[in-house]
Structures are given as structure tokens and as C-alpha cells.
Design a protein around this motif. Structure first.
Motif, mmCIF file in Angstrom:
data_model
loop_
_atom_site.group_PDB
_atom_site.id
_atom_site.type_symbol
_atom_site.label_atom_id
_atom_site.label_comp_id
_atom_site.label_asym_id
_atom_site.label_seq_id
_atom_site.Cartn_x
_atom_site.Cartn_y
_atom_site.Cartn_z
ATOM 1 N N GLU B 42 0.827 -1.194 0.000
ATOM 2 C CA GLU B 42 0.000 0.000 0.000
ATOM 3 C C GLU B 42 0.869 1.254 0.000
ATOM 4 O O GLU B 42 1.932 1.275 0.634
ATOM 5 C CB GLU B 42 -0.818 -0.006 1.287
ATOM 6 N N LYS B 43 0.426 2.295 -0.664
ATOM 7 C CA LYS B 43 1.112 3.591 -0.654
ATOM 8 C C LYS B 43 2.612 3.463 -0.937
ATOM 9 O O LYS B 43 3.445 4.023 -0.222
ATOM 10 C CB LYS B 43 0.869 4.311 0.679
ATOM 11 N N THR B 44 2.895 2.665 -1.943
ATOM 12 C CA THR B 44 4.286 2.420 -2.323
ATOM 13 C C THR B 44 4.368 2.451 -3.841
ATOM 14 O O THR B 44 3.410 2.088 -4.519
ATOM 15 C CB THR B 44 4.721 1.018 -1.847
ATOM 16 N N PRO B 180 -9.033 5.014 -8.107
ATOM 17 C CA PRO B 180 -8.580 3.621 -8.023
ATOM 18 C C PRO B 180 -7.765 3.420 -6.761
ATOM 19 O O PRO B 180 -7.327 4.380 -6.131
ATOM 20 C CB PRO B 180 -7.697 3.475 -9.263
ATOM 21 N N GLU B 181 -7.583 2.147 -6.372
ATOM 22 C CA GLU B 181 -6.757 1.875 -5.199
ATOM 23 C C GLU B 181 -5.326 1.585 -5.627
ATOM 24 O O GLU B 181 -4.384 1.816 -4.886
ATOM 25 C CB GLU B 181 -7.345 0.688 -4.431
ATOM 26 N N VAL B 182 -5.213 1.033 -6.845
ATOM 27 C CA VAL B 182 -3.887 0.739 -7.383
ATOM 28 C C VAL B 182 -3.822 1.396 -8.764
ATOM 29 O O VAL B 182 -4.804 1.383 -9.506
ATOM 30 C CB VAL B 182 -3.667 -0.786 -7.521
ATOM 31 N N LEU B 183 -2.682 1.986 -9.084
ATOM 32 C CA LEU B 183 -2.529 2.593 -10.395
ATOM 33 C C LEU B 183 -1.381 1.901 -11.119
ATOM 34 O O LEU B 183 -0.263 1.857 -10.617
ATOM 35 C CB LEU B 183 -2.237 4.090 -10.235
ATOM 36 N N LEU B 184 -1.689 1.315 -12.272
ATOM 37 C CA LEU B 184 -0.663 0.620 -13.042
ATOM 38 C C LEU B 184 -0.183 1.547 -14.151
ATOM 39 O O LEU B 184 -0.989 2.165 -14.840
ATOM 40 C CB LEU B 184 -1.246 -0.655 -13.677
ATOM 41 N N ASN B 210 -1.542 8.489 -1.720
ATOM 42 C CA ASN B 210 -2.875 7.903 -1.665
ATOM 43 C C ASN B 210 -2.991 6.507 -2.273
ATOM 44 O O ASN B 210 -3.874 5.755 -1.914
ATOM 45 C CB ASN B 210 -3.870 8.799 -2.409
ATOM 46 N N TYR B 211 -2.119 6.212 -3.232
ATOM 47 C CA TYR B 211 -2.321 4.981 -3.990
ATOM 48 C C TYR B 211 -1.106 4.086 -3.931
ATOM 49 O O TYR B 211 -0.007 4.519 -3.627
ATOM 50 C CB TYR B 211 -2.564 5.292 -5.474
ATOM 51 N N SER B 212 -1.344 2.828 -4.324
ATOM 52 C CA SER B 212 -0.214 1.972 -4.676
ATOM 53 C C SER B 212 0.038 2.207 -6.149
ATOM 54 O O SER B 212 -0.906 2.206 -6.946
ATOM 55 C CB SER B 212 -0.571 0.494 -4.505
#
Lengths: 490, 265
Positions: B42-44, B180-184, B210-212
Motif C-alpha cells: 500500500e502507498k508504495t 482507483p486503489e492501485v494505479l498501473l 494515496n495509492y499503490s
């Protein structure tokens, strides 16, 4: 010498020139092709083309120009009082041409010897029965002036042909000789041939354009004849189409235009949704195998001749509609009198246009970059949301272009409306009425016994020109929209 | 690499956002990804590096099931987002992609206005109840995408008219507008010039609040600059995965060392 033999001679000369040019180039390089400026074949082609092209060009121009020149010179021999009342010099001239052709035939079959044919006199022999023997039937006895004109025309034609043969052969030989002499290993044959090819391509392109201009000009000429005989206000703003041959026809385009646009509108109403949805399915959803099967099948529709669609309208769609809407039909109403109607023609024309719309739209949808779809799917959109909100808006200008092209085809379509729509020109909103279109009226005004001096016949050209302007406008609009769309991704 | 201070960074233990175990991907007969195990915290910012064709983009696309759109691709193994298997039958890939957003290699703004580009996701997922709320979402996304000040006066202008760097930031803003919770991010800077790259990298660092973020990159400097964790892929295998500072200064596997020093690639 017949033209065919002359052309063969030119080809033989060109072939000889090819071999000679190639050999001379090789000889000038001492047999080593690597020291030549161009490949040996280029030297051959250079000689062949220099010999062939100018000769063929002169031949073509000569063949077109000679009959015109001969005609104008011979027609001076016909005294003005020989042309009967109400006829034209053209009719007399066609007699002259028939007699001249008959004399040619008589000489060919050995009935007459050439000097006899030239010296033949109408007072001494019955030329009509003489020509009858070789199968050329004439409507009346040959008058001395006509015979004289025919003989003069033969004389001129023979002289012309001889001159042409000599000139063309001479030109071919001169071209061959000139190019042959110029051939040596320094000569840049490759560049010259390249330029020659460029000229050929330009000629081909300009021929296509010139033909279009020629068509428009001939239409314009006849249309201006029509407007000299008929009031243009009635044509463009009148409300009745009622041609008759008593000379008081009402010839207005509006009822025909209404029928044309109404039928085209129904055709688009059928073809656009079906074609577009088919295209969306094929490009966005269908698997490879389905696509490989369905697309050619759909395009078979485009290969069916329109007359077959016309039969389909006449034998299947029309009677089916009549069974539903006609007297004693399923609905119990009496809205349709016969099998022909706007709806019949419109529906069948719509079916004809489906592959047109679908295949153009399919190409346009496929041209939308995959990255657009990825972007939308990556944001959590479903396929149909992606199609609706990203792919279709991006493809819309192109699709509109496709629809306009389909519309211009619908407007110009003839056979289906001849067989499916009926022949009554009127304003009506009822799609089950029979109506008629511009194209079918052109056909009916120009078939059968026609007199190209009456407004009832000439109106066909005015109709044709209007139609041409209409479809041209739609095509230009479509191309403009499609081009503008293309700029977005480049 | 020259940024040695990264080593001294306090290593916090964070919750694991995505957990991938024994992942395999096949394209037809080709085995593109072999036995990959990765945890996204998370948050990385997690960087995937490796030579071209090593499978890092393929693996990235597994994380939001974008490989589903490729007919020949087959994915095996367990991918868990917050403990839930994303390849489970009950999971709707469309909803998954709203939670795991994606930014592509080439900027791909839709041929719509800047506003409509950003509002696209929120509209589809019904995130705004009215126009005012939508305006707010769009503004917030554009501000986070570091684009607001440049485009606030021309939200109605087409997104395709922006410069390359602005377009990519627009695509990032578009992706974060759906929360989104994760951004690719699949090589998000490869089509950009150095200045635009610097802006996007700065943005990625802020997004970490805020995001991974998972980023695929060919630039090792970029990986060293923006990421906290780095995974090195080679020929479909995950060779090494660990703290960015450790991977770049003290790699365990000799292949990693060869790659980052430029001997294989």
C-alpha cells in the motif's frame, strides 16, 4: 492497310527496337553490363518507347480527326436545297456514308473494280440495286449529288489513310533511329524511361478527368437546349410531371425529386442501422473465424446485380407488403393498391446498401486506434460503453461520410425503382403509394421513339444534370468529412 | 543509482495491497510468465524493470485483467487484491479495472474535450450525483494530475490538442478520477521528453500519498528515482524483488547486477 496491321507493324518495330537498343548499349560497354549507366533492358525500353508512343499517339488522334474533317469537307458538296423540309444535313450525310461504305464493300467483294467505283455515275447504273447485291439496303434511289459526295468521301478517306500510314510508320522509324543513335553507355536510359512512365501515368489520370468533364459538358449542352424550349421556372418550381407529345407538357422536377428523396430516405432508414450494427459486431465483438466467414458473406450482397434486386422487389417484397397492407390483407386495411410502392423499393434498396454501409463503417471503426479501446477498458468501461462513448464518436465523421456515399448511390439507383416503385409522379407522404424517381423518368423519356428536338426528350438531360449535381454534392461533402476526420490521428 | 540516500530511508512495514503467487501467463504455446511471486504494498511505488520482452508489461496487465481482452492469453496462479482473488468467477473484470486503474505507454486521450476525458470514468461508474459534483471530481483529478493550472481556462478544448507531456498527465488524471486503489503505469514516460518526464515522475511521487503505484520502466534511473520497491524480470522469470536501494546497490543475483550495470539487456 487496315489499322490493325499498322498497329502490329508498330509493335514489331518497337520489339525490334528493344533488341537493337539493348544490343547496342551492351556493345558500347564492351559486353560488360556493369559499366553501363542503366541496366541493359532500360536501353531497350527507351528505344521501344521512343518509337512506339509518339506513333501510337498520332495514330489515335488521326483516327479520331479524319472522319470529322472528311465529313465537313464532303458536306459542302451537298447543295442546301437537297435537304428536305423538316430534316437535317445529318440525315443526308448518313446516306452519303452508307453509299460510301457500300461502294467499299462492293470493291472488297470484287463486284466492282476500284477505278469503276470511283467513276460510277448515278445516271448510267442503278446504284441502289448494285449496292443491294452486296447487302447494303438503301431507302431510296441514290441521287447524283449523294453519289458524288460518297465518291469524294472515299477519295479523301483513301488519301487520308495512305498519308496516315506513311506518317505513322515514318514517325516510328524516326523515333527508333533517333533513340538508337543516342544509345551509348553514358546515356541515362533509366531516367528517360522513368520519365516516360510518369507521362503515361499522367495521361491515364487526365483521361479519366477529361471524360468526366466531357460528360458534364455534353449534359450542359443538351440541358441548355432544353431550357431554350421549356420554361426553367416550370422545371424547377412547378408541381406537376405530365409529359405528353402534344407540346403542352408540364415538366417539373419537384415530384420526381420528392419520390427520389423519399425512397432514398427509406433505403437509408433500412440500411444504416443494419449496416452499422453489423459493422460494430464484426469489428468489435466477432472472433476471427466468425469475421472471416461473415464479412465475405455480407459482401456477396454487394455483388448482386441491381436488376436481381428489382426482381426480388417485384416478386417477393411487393406482394408480401400487399398481403399485409393491401385489400383483404392481414391488417384488414386497404392502404396499398398494388405491389409497387415507395416502401417496396425503399426496403429492397436498403438491403442493397447494407454491405456498402457495413463494409465502409467496418474499415473506419477498425481505423480507430486500439489504444483508445485500451484506455476506455482500463478505466473500467464495458465493451458496449467503449463502443458507444469512445469508438463511435471517434469514427462518427467517417461513418457519416459512408452514409452520404450510400445516399448518393440510393439517389442514382435505377433498376430497383423501375421495378419496385411504380411510375406515377406525385407528392404523397404515404409510403405505400406508388411514386417515381428522377432516374426512372430519364429511362422512360429516352426509350422508344425519340425525337431529340422536343422538350419531352431533352428534359432527360436536365434531369440527369440535376441528379449529377446532387450526387456530386453529396460525394464532395462525404469526402470532405472523411478527410477532416483523418487528420485527427495523424 | 547515484542516489545513495535511498538506502538510508526508513523502511516502514506496510500492508500488502496485492499478493501474487505462482503466476503463469501463456500466449498460445509461449510461456511468457513463469512462477512469479510479487507483493504490491500500500502507498508504495513498485517498479518493474528488465529487458524488452521479459514479461514485465504482461505481468502488469494481469493485475487488472487487461489480458482478458487478448484472445490467446491464458493466466494461471493466484492474484489477490485485499485478499480477494481477482480471477474469481464472481469478480467482474470491469469493476476490478475501476479499482485498479491503468496508464498506457503512449498518451491516449479520447477525441473529446479535456473535461470529458477526465469525467469519462466518473460518468461510467456513476460517481457524481450532479454536475457540480462532477466538476469538483474533474478539478480534483486535474489538480492531482498537476495539469489544472495549465488547462483550467480551456476545459472544453480537445484533449488531443495538448502536448505529449500534458496528454500523459491528462491520462493520469483520467485514471485517478475514478479513485482507483492501485494505479498501473506501463512505461508512462517512454514517449515523453525529459522535462515532461520529470513532471510525471514528480506526479508519481505525489500519488504515492494515496495509492499503490506499479510502474514498468526501461529507465533504471527512473526506477531508482521514483520507486521504493523494485522487481527485476528476465526471460519471464522474476529474478529479484526487494527494496529499490538494495537492488541497485547490492543486488543478490548476478543477472540483476549484469542488467543494471548494462552488461545484459
Amino acid at each position: 492497310m487496315p489499322t490493325l496491321w499498322l498497329v502490329c507493324l508498330l509493335l514489331v518495330l518497337a520489339a525490334a527496337g528493344f533488341v537493337m537498343g539493348r544490343a547496342r548499349a551492351l556493345a558500347s560497354a564492351g559486353g560488360d553490363a556493369r559499366t553501363l549507366h542503366s541496366l541493359p533492358n532500360y536501353y531497350g525500353f527507351n528505344v521501344a518507347l521512343t518509337s512506339l508512343v509518339p506513333a501510337l499517339a498520332v495514330l489515335a488522334v488521326w483516327l479520331l480527326a479524319q472522319p470529322i474533317i472528311v465529313d465537313t469537307r464532303v458536306s459542302k458538296l451537298i447543295p442546301a436545297d437537297m435537304v428536305p423540309e423538316g430534316s437535317t444535313i445529318g440525315l443526308v450525310m448518313s446516306d452519303v456514308r452508307r453509299v460510301a461504305a457500300g461502294l467499299d464493300l462492293a470493291v472488297d467483294t470484287g463486284l466492282l473494280r476500284a477505278p469503276e467505283a470511283a467513276a460510277l455515275s448515278a445516271n448510267e447504273r442503278d446504284v441502289r440495286s448494285l449496292l443491294g447485291e452486296v447487302g447494303v439496303a438503301l431507302g431510296a434511289d441514290v441521287r447524283p449529288e449523294v453519289l458524288a459526295a460518297a465518291q469524294r468521301s472515299r477519295e479523301l478517306n483513301h488519301a487520308g489513310r495512305l498519308l496516315m500510314t506513311v506518317l505513322v510508320t515514318g514517325l516510328a522509324l524516326a523515333g527508333l533511329g533517333w533513340a538508337y543513335v543516342r544509345t551509348n553507355k553514358e546515356f541515362r536510359a533509366r531516367n528517360v524511361v522513368e520519365r516516360g512512365v510518369l507521362v503515361l501515368l499522367i495521361v491515364a489520370a487526365s483521361l479519366a478527368i477529361l471524360t468526366t468533364i466531357g460528360i458534364v459538358l455534353s449534359m450542359l449542352f443538351e440541358t441548355s437546349n432544353f431550357f431554350r424550349l421549356h420554361d426553367w421556372k416550370d422545371f424547377f418550381f412547378g408541381s406537376t410531371w405530365a409529359p405528353n407529345f402534344r407540346g403542352d407538357s408540364e415538366l417539373s422536377i419537384l415530384p420526381l425529386l420528392w419520390g427520389t428523396l423519399y425512397i432514398s430516405f427509406i433505403a437509408l432508414l433500412v440500411s444504416v442501422p443494419i449496416g452499422l450494427f453489423a459493422a460494430i459486431y464484426l469489428s468489435e465483438y466477432a472472433g476471427k473465424a466468425t469475421r472471416a466467414l461473415a464479412k465475405p458473406l455480407l459482401e456477396i450482397l454487394a455483388g448482386i446485380p441491381t436488376i436481381v434486386y428489382g426482381l426480388f422487389a417485384l416478386l417477393t417484397v411487393g406482394p408480401t407488403l400487399a398481403k399485409v397492407f393491401g385489400k383483404g390483407g392481414l391488417l384488414g386495411v386497404e392502404w396499398m393498391a398494388g405491389a409497387t410502392s415507395v416502401l417496396t423499393a425503399g426496403v429492397v434498396m436498403g438491403i442493397m446498401l447494407i454491405p456498402f454501409v457495413s463494409s465502409l463503417s467496418d474499415d473506419i471503426i477498425n481505423a480507430v486506434p486500439q489504444s483508445m479501446r485500451d484506455g476506455s477498458l482500463g478505466l473500467g468501461a464495458t465493451r458496449s460503453e467503449t463502443v458507444r462513448q469512445v469508438v463511435l464518436p471517434a469514427a462518427l465523421p467517417g461513418i457519416v461520410g459512408a452514409i452520404l456515399l450510400a445516399a448518393s448511390r440510393a439517389i442514382g439507383e435505377t433498376m430497383i425503382v423501375v421495378m419496385g416503385a411504380g411510375a406515377i409522379a406525385k407528392f404523397s407522404l404515404n409510403p405505400l403509394d406508388t411514386m417515381t424517381t428522377i432516374t426512372t423518368r430519364i429511362v422512360s423519356q429516352l426509350t422508344g421513339d425519340t425525337d431529340f428536338a422536343s422538350p419531352e426528350t431533352l428534359v432527360a438531360f436536365a434531369l440527369g444534370l440535376t441528379l449529377f449535381v446532387l450526387t456530386l454534392g453529396l460525394n464532395v461533402l462525404a469526402l470532405y468529412i472523411v478527410r477532416k476526420y483523418r487528420e485527427q490521428y495523424e | 543509482m547515484n542516489d545513495m540516500s535511498r538506502l538510508e530511508r526508513v523502511v516502514e512495514t506496510k500492508n500488502i495491497k496485492m499478493e501474487c503467487r505462482d503466476c503463469q501467463v501463456y500466449y498460445g504455446e509461449t510461456h511468457a510468465i513463469k512462477d512469479v511471486n510479487v507483493d504490491i504494498e500500500e502507498k508504495t511505488v513498485t517498479a518493474f524493470i528488465g529487458p524488452s520482452g521479459c514479461g514485465k508489461s504482461t505481468f502488469l496487465r494481469c493485475l487488472n485483467r487487461m489480458n482478458d481482452t487478448i484472445a490467446t492469453a491464458r493466466v494461471e496462479g493466484s492474484f489477490r487484491l485485499d485478499g480477494e482473488d481477482i480471477y474469481d468467477r464472481r469478480v467482474d473484470p470491469v469493476q476490478l479495472r475501476a479499482k485498479v486503474g491503468m496508464v498506457f505507454q503512449k498518451p491516449n486521450p479520447f477525441p473529446k474535450s479535456i473535461y470529458d476525458n477526465v469525467a469519462y470514468g466518473p460518468r461510467i461508474h456513476g460517481l457524481a450525483r450532479n454536475k457540480a459534483e462532477l466538476d469538483e471530481i474533474v478539478e480534483k483529478a486535474l489538480r492531482r494530475g498537476a495539469l489544472w493550472n495549465e488547462v483550467k481556462d480551456r476545459l472544453d478544448a480537445p484533449g488531443t490538442g495538448l502536448s505529449g507531456g500534458q496528454q500523459q498527465r491528462l491520462c493520469i488524471a483520467r485514471a485517478i478520477a475514478t479513485e482507483p486503489e492501485v494505479l498501473l503505469m506501463d512505461e508512462p514516460c517512454s514517449a515523453l521528453d525529459p522535462i515532461a518526464t520529470a513532471q510525471v515522475e514528480e506526479l508519481i511521487d505525489e500519488l504515492r500519498q494515496n495509492y499503490s503505484v506499479v510502474i514498468v520502466t526501461h529507465s533504471m534511473q527512473q526506477a531508482a528515482r521514483v520507486s521504493q520497491k523494485t522487481a527485476f524480470f528476465h526471460l519471464g522469470n522474476l529474478v529479484e524483488f526487494g527494496e529499490t536501494g538494495q537492488i541497485f546497490t547490492n543486488p543478490v543475483d548476478p543477472r540483476t547486477e549484469s542488467y543494471i550495470t548494462g552488461r545484459i539487456g
